[in-house]
Design a protein around this motif. Structure first.
Motif, PDB file in Angstrom:
ATOM      1  N   LYS A   1       0.834  -1.202   0.000  1.00 30.19           N
ATOM      2  CA  LYS A   1       0.000   0.000   0.000  1.00 30.19           C
ATOM      3  C   LYS A   1       0.869   1.253   0.000  1.00 30.19           C
ATOM      4  O   LYS A   1       1.941   1.275   0.605  1.00 30.19           O
ATOM      5  N   ARG A   2       0.369   2.300  -0.678  1.00 33.54           N
ATOM      6  CA  ARG A   2       1.129   3.531  -0.776  1.00 33.54           C
ATOM      7  C   ARG A   2       1.241   4.207   0.587  1.00 33.54           C
ATOM      8  O   ARG A   2       0.306   4.200   1.398  1.00 33.54           O
ATOM      9  N   LEU A   3       2.401   4.814   0.831  1.00 34.53           N
ATOM     10  CA  LEU A   3       2.574   5.597   2.039  1.00 34.53           C
ATOM     11  C   LEU A   3       1.666   6.830   1.987  1.00 34.53           C
ATOM     12  O   LEU A   3       1.173   7.215   0.914  1.00 34.53           O
ATOM     13  N   ASN A   4       1.443   7.449   3.129  1.00 34.61           N
ATOM     14  CA  ASN A   4       0.571   8.623   3.198  1.00 34.61           C
ATOM     15  C   ASN A   4       1.276   9.869   2.663  1.00 34.61           C
ATOM     16  O   ASN A   4       0.941  10.378   1.598  1.00 34.61           O
ATOM     17  N   SER A   5       2.229  10.367   3.398  1.00 35.20           N
ATOM     18  CA  SER A   5       3.055  11.519   2.978  1.00 35.20           C
ATOM     19  C   SER A   5       4.206  11.625   3.962  1.00 35.20           C
ATOM     20  O   SER A   5       4.092  12.310   4.976  1.00 35.20           O
ATOM     21  N   PRO A   6       5.303  10.923   3.702  1.00 36.45           N
ATOM     22  CA  PRO A   6       6.445  10.965   4.621  1.00 36.45           C
ATOM     23  C   PRO A   6       6.799  12.397   5.003  1.00 36.45           C
ATOM     24  O   PRO A   6       6.817  13.295   4.160  1.00 36.45           O
ATOM     25  N   ASN A   7       7.091  12.583   6.296  1.00 34.91           N
ATOM     26  CA  ASN A   7       7.179  13.930   6.843  1.00 34.91           C
ATOM     27  C   ASN A   7       8.579  14.309   7.299  1.00 34.91           C
ATOM     28  O   ASN A   7       9.107  15.350   6.925  1.00 34.91           O
TER      29      ASN A   7
ATOM     30  N   PHE B   1      11.675   7.213   9.526  1.00 30.28           N
ATOM     31  CA  PHE B   1      10.853   8.344   9.108  1.00 30.28           C
ATOM     32  C   PHE B   1       9.406   8.186   9.580  1.00 30.28           C
ATOM     33  O   PHE B   1       8.942   7.086   9.884  1.00 30.28           O
ATOM     34  N   THR B   2       8.733   9.331   9.630  1.00 28.93           N
ATOM     35  CA  THR B   2       7.319   9.359  10.043  1.00 28.93           C
ATOM     36  C   THR B   2       6.433   9.506   8.810  1.00 28.93           C
ATOM     37  O   THR B   2       6.879  10.006   7.763  1.00 28.93           O
TER      38      THR B   2
END
Length: 403
Positions: A183-189, A201-202
């Motif tokens: 599944k695609r990550l949300n938006s690495p921050n 990473f978050t």
């Protein structure tokens, strides 16, 4: 020979005093006067202007000096902070003009500061020798957090493409992570390197905002009603991903393996993160409307498994929530956290906590602070990325790790 009390201060009975402690004591007094100063009945303030005086301090390059022995917006909440702050150093605004600045990282070889302007879809560079600012990378895929690993390579968290990338020394780009369990990550921050070569990473959902990336397709979590067009202004095929995963913290291994190390919203909307100087603790900030506005700490085992999660600080100062964002540790294990107190004037900037989670110092800025890092040739200069601007102040400590 001078004698000192338990806080390391001169007891006042000795004939001579250490110069640095004298400056700290004098500066603390000046800061206290400045913090209380206001325009009253037309009289000028008792000390130099600060963020909380009326009128407030001018941070512009042509502004009058505000620092005599201690910057009025550098506040020692606890005497121990006097050994970390630099009494005769002033907060300086180095640059302004961003839409929303984030992700500062210091390049020790090039002697420059790198940061992201997320909505402008670019990265900027400030060069120390002459203070010149230029566009470093555009487009940046709405990059947020940046860091340099232990080999000097830049790592960036991209909102638009929902991935973490590494810029190789030959100029090529390697995708470190864009999916977990298919599944695609949300938006690495935000990301931090580890000496073993791994990258932690978050992955909160902020990149699904129209301002900082692209919303989900119609029906997605950030576009339930489907009224936002997620393809406007984007290259073909970009922007069609939607939030599929909970907000988690990940560890990317040199083998290419990606593990979720803080899973299933155990730290809601994880944002900034950093290691303790010995890499035995991981600190994670929980941020945003769905976050808790606090900092969590977890023990790092020899197998890189995390355990014993607990709240390090609730980030409440004088009854005001100083929501954390980016965080960094210094060599003594103190945690320096960016502070977002919204419209609470005097509480935006930086909060500083000792290893036991006690508030020991604050740095007040006229803008919400989103992130920070230690840099400069001696790694003793704190760079603070605050809303539209970049601020810096020299300290008497050093960052615990590169970038």
């Amino acid at each position: 020979m001078a004698t000192a009390n338990k806080q390391g201060r001169d007891d006042g009975n000795a004939p001579t005093q250490d110069r640095r402690r004298f400056l700290a004591r004098a500066g603390a007094g000046a800061a206290a006067l400045a913090g209380a100063s206001v325009w009253a009945q037309g009289k000028p303030p008792l000390g130099p202007p600060s963020t909380v005086t009326t009128p407030p301090r001018d941070f512009g390059p042509g502004a009058p000096p505000t620092t005599y022995f201690w910057d009025p917006d550098v506040i020692a909440v606890d005497p121990s902070f006097n050994d970390l702050a630099q009494p005769n150093a002033a907060i300086q605004r180095l640059w302004t003009g961003a839409g929303w600045a984030e992700g500062p990282a210091w390049n020790s070889v090039g002697k420059f500061l790198l940061w992201s302007d997320i909505p402008a879809d670019r990265q900027h560079r400030w060069i120390e020798d002459d203070g010149h600012v230029s566009v470093f990378r555009a487009p940046s895929n709405n990059s947020n957090g940046n860091c340099f690993d232990y080999q000097g390579r830049q790592i960036s968290c991209e909102h638009l493409t929902r991935r973490v990338v590494r810029y190789e020394l030959d100029g090529s780009i390697t995708i470190l992570a864009d999916r977990w369990n298919g599944k695609r990550l949300n938006s690495p921050n935000d990301a931090v390197p580890h000496p073993d070569g791994s990258v932690w990473f978050t992955d909160p959902p902020y990149g699904a905002q129209l301002y900082e990336g692209t919303p989900d397709p119609a029906g997605g979590k950030s576009n339930r009603a489907g009224r936002l067009n997620n393809r406007i202004g984007q290259p073909a095929g970009v922007g069609d991903a939607r939030q599929e995963l909970p907000t988690q913290v990940y560890r990317w291994d040199l083998s290419g393996r990606l593990d979720a190390v803080v899973v299933d919203d155990k730290v809601p909307n994880p944002n900034g993160l950093c290691f303790s100087p010995d890499f035995k603790k991981l600190y994670v900030a929980s941020t945003g409307p769905a976050g808790k506005g606090d900092i969590h700490v977890l023990d790092v085992g020899t197998d890189n498994r995390l355990s014993n999660q607990r709240v390090f600080s609730d980030c409440m100062v004088d009854g005001v929530k100083c929501g954390p964002d980016g965080i960094r540790a210094d060599v003594f294990g103190n945690i320096w956290a960016a502070s977002n107190a919204g419209r609470a004037v005097g509480y935006n900037g930086v909060t500083v906590w000792n290893p036991e989670g006690k508030l020991i110092g604050r740095i007040r800025l006229p803008e919400v602070c989103g992130n920070l890092t230690f840099g400069g040739p001696k790694r003793n200069r704190l760079f603070m990325i605050a809303s539209q601007s970049v601020y810096a102040v020299y300290t008497a400590t050093q960052g615990a790790a590169p970038s």
